[in-house]
Design a protein around this motif. Structure first.
Motif, PDB file in Angstrom:
ATOM      1  N   VAL A  68       7.805 -39.490   1.533  1.00  0.00           N
ATOM      2  CA  VAL A  68       8.057 -40.471   2.570  1.00  0.00           C
ATOM      3  C   VAL A  68       7.576 -39.859   3.881  1.00  0.00           C
ATOM      4  O   VAL A  68       7.897 -38.705   4.188  1.00  0.00           O
ATOM      5  N   PRO A  69       6.743 -40.601   4.622  1.00  0.00           N
ATOM      6  CA  PRO A  69       6.200 -40.014   5.854  1.00  0.00           C
ATOM      7  C   PRO A  69       7.294 -39.619   6.848  1.00  0.00           C
ATOM      8  O   PRO A  69       7.157 -38.648   7.573  1.00  0.00           O
ATOM      9  N   PHE A  70       8.376 -40.385   6.885  1.00  0.00           N
ATOM     10  CA  PHE A  70       9.499 -40.058   7.756  1.00  0.00           C
ATOM     11  C   PHE A  70      10.799 -40.204   6.965  1.00  0.00           C
ATOM     12  O   PHE A  70      10.959 -41.174   6.228  1.00  0.00           O
ATOM     13  N   VAL A  71      11.702 -39.279   7.157  1.00  0.00           N
ATOM     14  CA  VAL A  71      13.047 -39.443   6.605  1.00  0.00           C
ATOM     15  C   VAL A  71      13.817 -40.356   7.549  1.00  0.00           C
ATOM     16  O   VAL A  71      13.890 -40.115   8.747  1.00  0.00           O
ATOM     17  N   GLY A  72      14.380 -41.416   7.004  1.00  0.00           N
ATOM     18  CA  GLY A  72      15.095 -42.373   7.836  1.00  0.00           C
ATOM     19  C   GLY A  72      16.462 -41.862   8.241  1.00  0.00           C
ATOM     20  O   GLY A  72      17.038 -40.996   7.584  1.00  0.00           O
ATOM     21  N   PRO A  73      17.000 -42.400   9.326  1.00  0.00           N
ATOM     22  CA  PRO A  73      18.332 -41.967   9.770  1.00  0.00           C
ATOM     23  C   PRO A  73      19.421 -42.274   8.741  1.00  0.00           C
ATOM     24  O   PRO A  73      20.405 -41.526   8.658  1.00  0.00           O
ATOM     25  N   GLU A  74      19.238 -43.336   7.955  1.00  0.00           N
ATOM     26  CA  GLU A  74      20.226 -43.637   6.916  1.00  0.00           C
ATOM     27  C   GLU A  74      20.264 -42.512   5.881  1.00  0.00           C
ATOM     28  O   GLU A  74      21.332 -42.143   5.376  1.00  0.00           O
ATOM     29  N   ALA A  75      19.088 -41.984   5.552  1.00  0.00           N
ATOM     30  CA  ALA A  75      19.042 -40.880   4.594  1.00  0.00           C
ATOM     31  C   ALA A  75      19.716 -39.642   5.180  1.00  0.00           C
ATOM     32  O   ALA A  75      20.437 -38.920   4.484  1.00  0.00           O
ATOM     33  N   LEU A  76      19.495 -39.404   6.464  1.00  0.00           N
ATOM     34  CA  LEU A  76      20.175 -38.266   7.120  1.00  0.00           C
ATOM     35  C   LEU A  76      21.683 -38.444   7.044  1.00  0.00           C
ATOM     36  O   LEU A  76      22.424 -37.493   6.771  1.00  0.00           O
ATOM     37  N   GLU A  77      22.125 -39.655   7.303  1.00  0.00           N
ATOM     38  CA  GLU A  77      23.567 -39.912   7.237  1.00  0.00           C
ATOM     39  C   GLU A  77      24.120 -39.603   5.847  1.00  0.00           C
ATOM     40  O   GLU A  77      25.169 -38.978   5.707  1.00  0.00           O
ATOM     41  N   ARG A  78      23.397 -40.027   4.836  1.00  0.00           N
ATOM     42  CA  ARG A  78      23.871 -39.798   3.472  1.00  0.00           C
ATOM     43  C   ARG A  78      23.869 -38.312   3.133  1.00  0.00           C
ATOM     44  O   ARG A  78      24.803 -37.790   2.540  1.00  0.00           O
ATOM     45  N   ARG A  79      22.808 -37.634   3.553  1.00  0.00           N
ATOM     46  CA  ARG A  79      22.698 -36.221   3.180  1.00  0.00           C
ATOM     47  C   ARG A  79      23.678 -35.356   3.949  1.00  0.00           C
ATOM     48  O   ARG A  79      24.180 -34.356   3.449  1.00  0.00           O
ATOM     49  N   MET A  80      23.935 -35.732   5.188  1.00  0.00           N
ATOM     50  CA  MET A  80      24.792 -34.896   6.034  1.00  0.00           C
ATOM     51  C   MET A  80      26.229 -35.399   6.062  1.00  0.00           C
ATOM     52  O   MET A  80      27.098 -34.727   6.604  1.00  0.00           O
ATOM     53  N   GLY A  81      26.454 -36.546   5.482  1.00  0.00           N
ATOM     54  CA  GLY A  81      27.818 -37.078   5.466  1.00  0.00           C
ATOM     55  C   GLY A  81      28.349 -37.363   6.859  1.00  0.00           C
ATOM     56  O   GLY A  81      29.529 -37.199   7.145  1.00  0.00           O
ATOM     57  N   ARG A  82      27.466 -37.784   7.718  1.00  0.00           N
ATOM     58  CA  ARG A  82      27.851 -37.995   9.115  1.00  0.00           C
ATOM     59  C   ARG A  82      27.118 -39.211   9.663  1.00  0.00           C
ATOM     60  O   ARG A  82      25.926 -39.358   9.462  1.00  0.00           O
ATOM     61  N   ALA A  83      27.832 -40.064  10.371  1.00  0.00           N
ATOM     62  CA  ALA A  83      27.216 -41.276  10.904  1.00  0.00           C
ATOM     63  C   ALA A  83      26.379 -40.965  12.138  1.00  0.00           C
ATOM     64  O   ALA A  83      26.726 -40.098  12.942  1.00  0.00           O
TER      65      ALA A  83
END
Lengths: 371, 371
Positions: free
Chosen positions: A18-33
């Motif tokens: 994926v050219p960019f990791v989306g903020p939703e994916a960051l939220e899921r991976r980091m467990g933080r909104a």
């Protein structure tokens, strides 16, 4: 082994990415909104109320496929720019159009010229069609027009990419330099002039439409995703010759446009007063980011876009640490350029004051924690 | 000459075309409004009220790009089908996914097998990637499974297309026949099993998900455009192995999905009661079309879809005349199959009673005028 064993050799060679990791994916991976979404150069100011109304009204017709000829939107854009609608091709955001342009022009092994650190999604499409990327370093945080021209000539490249204003640095060239660059290119080199951030640029940045519209080797890309606030709608367009515009009809997904999105784009174009209001707010937020950076001893670069590149004064590891800690510790989502020397910077999108205040609170804490 | 002179040889060889002329284009060309839109197999019954609410609510977030991983929709579809979300790929309608499948699998000159008169948009994508179409005639108005299997083997084709239920005839095979067909294909032939009309088919038409989900040479395509009433939203998906699903990440437009569309699809999937209600209305409208046809001495073919193919009992010219006069004289938009012998038929989409009544009024008049 449960993959189909007979993908094309090119497809087999490509990574699933994926050219960019989306903020939703960051939220899921980091467990933080994410509490401040100022990383993807979206417009937190949103589209005009008239646009929201138009899209909601269009929901009633969503059972119908959209007009595959995109007649109404081409008409409106033609009127807006003072050109015939036949000069315009519509697509699902500039990302989709870039993929189509590469597909139309690039055969495997051919050279495609871009700047080192410029738009990754363009590079993704070039790789996806087997093109060979030839990159030219930025010069003083701007794309190097002379260098790009030299590379295009040297490589007899069929395609060269230039964003003006630029992403990820926010820098820009005056219209005359860009037009002269376009006119100096070989006739067999197609320029993709990506003006995604055109609306936010100072006067004199965009070449007149008439200056380049008849050139067969220039395609200008524009979008409703940035200043118009419709990133999630997926509406972009190309301005070029009629023959080039119709070339997209050879390969595009004719029924690909969302019906509410088109209604939103039409309404957005009609509400230029709102656009002017947003542009003022974007300019104010750019200044605000500059002040926030300066208060922490960091230097904001001049920007013609809806984001600001901030020079951390140190290296990529430091910039990466800021980006990561802002998200991990504060839910502040920003991004950074991908390659040196640009990646000494962090990239912060403009947004409403609530988001600016989150940044203002979090950045000094992160810098203090990093020491 | 104002086309860029250096398109790829393949791109140069392609016509600028549209697989289907949209009803809006017909309106413009004929200067007449469509009053009964029953030609594109859309659902005039519309999506659920809960879907409209969800999409309107999602408008507020339209300034944000959609989640490029389509996490929530994959989760919901996985739960719905009882499979891991990794088995699913999401795209901008089946049309976009078909283009990606062809691109992943077909190199120029390779044989691709489909039925003569089957989905034109699939053929469009095959041509767009330089594939060589090998067509197998329908047999008794159904796709010929034995013939398709023979052709796939004979041509060592990398790709074969089968729609079940079928478009444009509305015919279908029982699940066992389809599964046996899939299992008999060479491992080096990928089956695209297009189940766009799967929801409207009688029980026993769709192979169990578990039967084919682990086969690397099967991709099943589904959509929210038909029974779910979201044609203008552009949401389709593929069910296949995890490795095949992730192959789309090599080439797709990661940020291509409209945010309101995804919200609508999630809501549609959650409202199965509405779907059941619509399925009953579609079944009733199929019967209604059959009665309208019979009253004019025409024979409706059995249908497992949201449309009905009606045998005119004469030739393609006669069928074409019916289609043209219905639109020109009455504003009733229908379509017809493209090739013989299927094109002795006209194809009428189910719709609400107001549309059925327009058809009921117009068809006898058109037939009388044609003599």
């Amino acid at each position: 082994m449960s993959a189909f064993p007979r993908l094309t050799p090119l497809a087999q060679s490509l990574p699933a990415t994926v050219p960019f990791v989306g903020p939703e994916a960051l939220e899921r991976r980091m467990g933080r909104a994410v509490v401040a979404r100022i990383g993807a150069n979206e417009s937190g100011f949103g589209p005009a109320p008239s646009v929201l109304s138009a899209m909601r009204a269009a929901a009633d017709g969503i059972w119908q496929y959209n007009d595959p000829e995109n007649f109404a939107l081409k008409q409106a854009l033609g009127l807006h720019f003072g050109i015939a609608p036949e000069h315009i091709a519509i697509g699902e955001g500039i990302d989709a159009l870039l993929g189509q342009i590469v597909r139309l022009v690039v055969d495997p092994g051919q050279a495609v010229v871009t700047s080192l650190g410029a738009y990754p999604t363009f590079n993704y499409h070039v790789a996806g069609h087997g093109g060979r990327l030839v990159t030219v370093p930025y010069r003083d945080d701007r794309e190097d027009l002379d260098g790009l021209l030299d590379a295009a000539r040297r490589e007899t490249a069929p395609l060269v990419y230039l964003a003006n204003p630029d992403n990820p640095m926010g820098s820009w060239w005056p219209a005359e330099a860009v037009a002269a660059f376009a006119e100096a290119l070989p006739e067999t080199t197609l320029l993709v002039l990506d003006e995604a951030y055109g609306e936010t640029a100072p006067a004199g940045t965009l070449p007149d439409i008439a200056r380049l519209i008849e050139r067969p080797n220039v395609m200008r890309t524009r979008t409703f995703s940035k200043a118009y606030g419709l990133a999630g709608a997926r509406v972009g367009y190309v301005l070029s010759t009629p023959e080039n515009a119709s070339a997209f009809d050879k390969i595009r997904n004719h029924f690909g446009m969302n019906r509410m999105a088109t209604a939103g784009a039409l309404a957005a174009l009609a509400d230029q007063a709102y656009l002017q209001d947003v542009l003022a707010r974007i300019a104010a937020a750019r200044a605000r980011i500059g002040q926030i950076a300066a208060a922490s001893g960091l230097a904001a670069l001049p920007s013609a876009t809806n984001f600001v590149a901030v020079d951390t004064g140190r290296d990529a590891a430091f910039a990466r640490a800021i980006v990561d800690r802002l998200m991990a510790d504060h839910g502040v989502f920003i991004r950074m350029p991908g390659v040196a020397p640009l990646n000494r910077c962090i990239r912060i999108s403009t947004g409403p004051e609530a988001e600016m205040r989150r940044l203002e609170e979090a950045l000094p804490q992160v810098l203090a924690a990093l020491g």
